[in-house]
Design a protein around this motif. Structure first.
Motif, PDB file in Angstrom:
ATOM      1  N   THR A  33      -9.014  10.545   3.221  1.00  0.00           N
ATOM      2  CA  THR A  33      -8.583   9.726   2.099  1.00  0.00           C
ATOM      3  C   THR A  33      -7.340   8.929   2.466  1.00  0.00           C
ATOM      4  N   LEU A  34      -7.189   7.820   1.763  1.00  0.00           N
ATOM      5  CA  LEU A  34      -5.995   6.979   1.856  1.00  0.00           C
ATOM      6  C   LEU A  34      -5.643   6.621   0.426  1.00  0.00           C
ATOM      7  N   GLY A  35      -4.416   6.898   0.034  1.00  0.00           N
ATOM      8  CA  GLY A  35      -4.138   6.677  -1.376  1.00  0.00           C
ATOM      9  C   GLY A  35      -2.682   6.703  -1.751  1.00  0.00           C
ATOM     10  N   TRP A  36      -2.466   6.938  -3.066  1.00  0.00           N
ATOM     11  CA  TRP A  36      -1.129   6.862  -3.643  1.00  0.00           C
ATOM     12  C   TRP A  36      -0.838   8.073  -4.527  1.00  0.00           C
ATOM     13  N   TYR A  37       0.400   8.514  -4.437  1.00  0.00           N
ATOM     14  CA  TYR A  37       0.945   9.533  -5.323  1.00  0.00           C
ATOM     15  C   TYR A  37       2.228   8.961  -5.908  1.00  0.00           C
ATOM     16  N   ARG A  38       2.747   9.624  -6.927  1.00  0.00           N
ATOM     17  CA  ARG A  38       4.026   9.204  -7.495  1.00  0.00           C
ATOM     18  C   ARG A  38       4.820  10.413  -7.954  1.00  0.00           C
ATOM     19  N   GLN A  39       6.135  10.206  -8.001  1.00  0.00           N
ATOM     20  CA  GLN A  39       7.023  11.265  -8.451  1.00  0.00           C
ATOM     21  C   GLN A  39       8.096  10.674  -9.341  1.00  0.00           C
ATOM     22  N   PHE A  47      -0.876  12.952  -8.160  1.00  0.00           N
ATOM     23  CA  PHE A  47      -1.907  12.061  -7.646  1.00  0.00           C
ATOM     24  C   PHE A  47      -2.052  10.847  -8.549  1.00  0.00           C
ATOM     25  N   VAL A  48      -2.208   9.678  -7.930  1.00  0.00           N
ATOM     26  CA  VAL A  48      -2.454   8.440  -8.679  1.00  0.00           C
ATOM     27  C   VAL A  48      -3.864   7.915  -8.402  1.00  0.00           C
ATOM     28  N   ALA A  49      -4.156   7.678  -7.139  1.00  0.00           N
ATOM     29  CA  ALA A  49      -5.469   7.134  -6.772  1.00  0.00           C
ATOM     30  C   ALA A  49      -5.670   7.296  -5.277  1.00  0.00           C
ATOM     31  N   HIS A  50      -6.929   7.397  -4.876  1.00  0.00           N
ATOM     32  CA  HIS A  50      -7.229   7.344  -3.450  1.00  0.00           C
ATOM     33  C   HIS A  50      -8.605   6.742  -3.232  1.00  0.00           C
ATOM     34  N   ASN A  58     -11.088   7.158  -6.538  1.00  0.00           N
ATOM     35  CA  ASN A  58     -10.779   8.131  -7.579  1.00  0.00           C
ATOM     36  C   ASN A  58      -9.410   7.821  -8.164  1.00  0.00           C
ATOM     37  N   TYR A  59      -9.292   8.010  -9.468  1.00  0.00           N
ATOM     38  CA  TYR A  59      -8.051   7.703 -10.162  1.00  0.00           C
ATOM     39  C   TYR A  59      -7.627   8.854 -11.063  1.00  0.00           C
ATOM     40  N   ALA A  60      -6.322   8.989 -11.236  1.00  0.00           N
ATOM     41  CA  ALA A  60      -5.810   9.895 -12.267  1.00  0.00           C
ATOM     42  C   ALA A  60      -6.193   9.324 -13.629  1.00  0.00           C
ATOM     43  N   ILE A  69      -7.201   0.508  -6.718  1.00  0.00           N
ATOM     44  CA  ILE A  69      -6.885   0.720  -5.302  1.00  0.00           C
ATOM     45  C   ILE A  69      -7.885  -0.052  -4.462  1.00  0.00           C
ATOM     46  N   SER A  70      -7.380  -0.634  -3.385  1.00  0.00           N
ATOM     47  CA  SER A  70      -8.255  -1.370  -2.484  1.00  0.00           C
ATOM     48  C   SER A  70      -7.673  -1.303  -1.075  1.00  0.00           C
TER      49      SER A  70
END
Length: 120
Positions: A33-39, A47-50, A58-60, A69-70
Motif C-alpha cells: 500500500t501507499l497512502g496517508w495517515y494523520r495525527q 488512517f486516512v486513505a491508501h 480505501n478511505y477512512a 487518493i491518486s
C-alpha cells in the motif's frame, strides 16, 4: 530503502481545498500500500486513505466523499486531494508506504509530515 517527502500542506478556511503530494524514491520489493495517515494534537495517528498495489482505494469513513487518493507512477508520487475541508481535518499528514523486502520482511516507511490547518 524508501524515502518519502510530503508537500502541499498549509492553512485553509473551512470548505476549502488542498492537495498533498508525496514523492517516493527507492523501492520496495513488494509494495502493498501507499497512502496517508494523520495525527491531530493530543490524538493518535489515524488512517486516512491508501491505494493498494492492484489499484484499490480505501478511505477512512471521516473523509469518504471529500478526499481522493491518486498516484502518478511515472514520477513515483501519491496525491491526496482534500475538498470540503473541516476544522477537524486539522492535523499533520504523513505519507506511508508498506510492503515486503526481498526476504519477505515487512517494512513500513514514513515521510516527515506536512501540517494542514483548517480554520473555521
Amino acid at each position: 530503502q524508501v524515502q518519502l517527502v510530503e508537500s502541499g500542506g498549509g492553512l485553509v478556511q473551512a470548505g476549502g481545498s488542498l492537495r498533498l503530494s508525496c514523492a517516493a524514491s527507492g523501492s520496495i520489493f513488494i509494495r502493498n500500500t501507499l497512502g496517508w495517515y494523520r495525527q491531530a494534537p493530543g490524538k493518535q495517528r489515524e488512517f486516512v486513505a491508501h491505494i493498494t498495489s492492484d489499484g484499490k482505494r480505501n478511505y477512512a469513513d471521516s473523509v469518504k466523499g471529500r478526499f481522493t487518493i491518486s498516484t502518478d507512477n511515472a514520477v513515483n508520487t501519491v496525491f491526496l486531494q482534500m475538498n470540503s475541508l473541516k476544522p477537524e481535518d486539522t492535523a499533520v499528514y504523513y505519507c506511508n508506504a508498506e510492503g515486503l523486502t526481498n526476504k519477505l520482511v515487512s517494512v513500513d516507511y514514513w515521510g516527515q509530515g506536512t501540517q494542514v490547518t483548517v480554520s473555521s
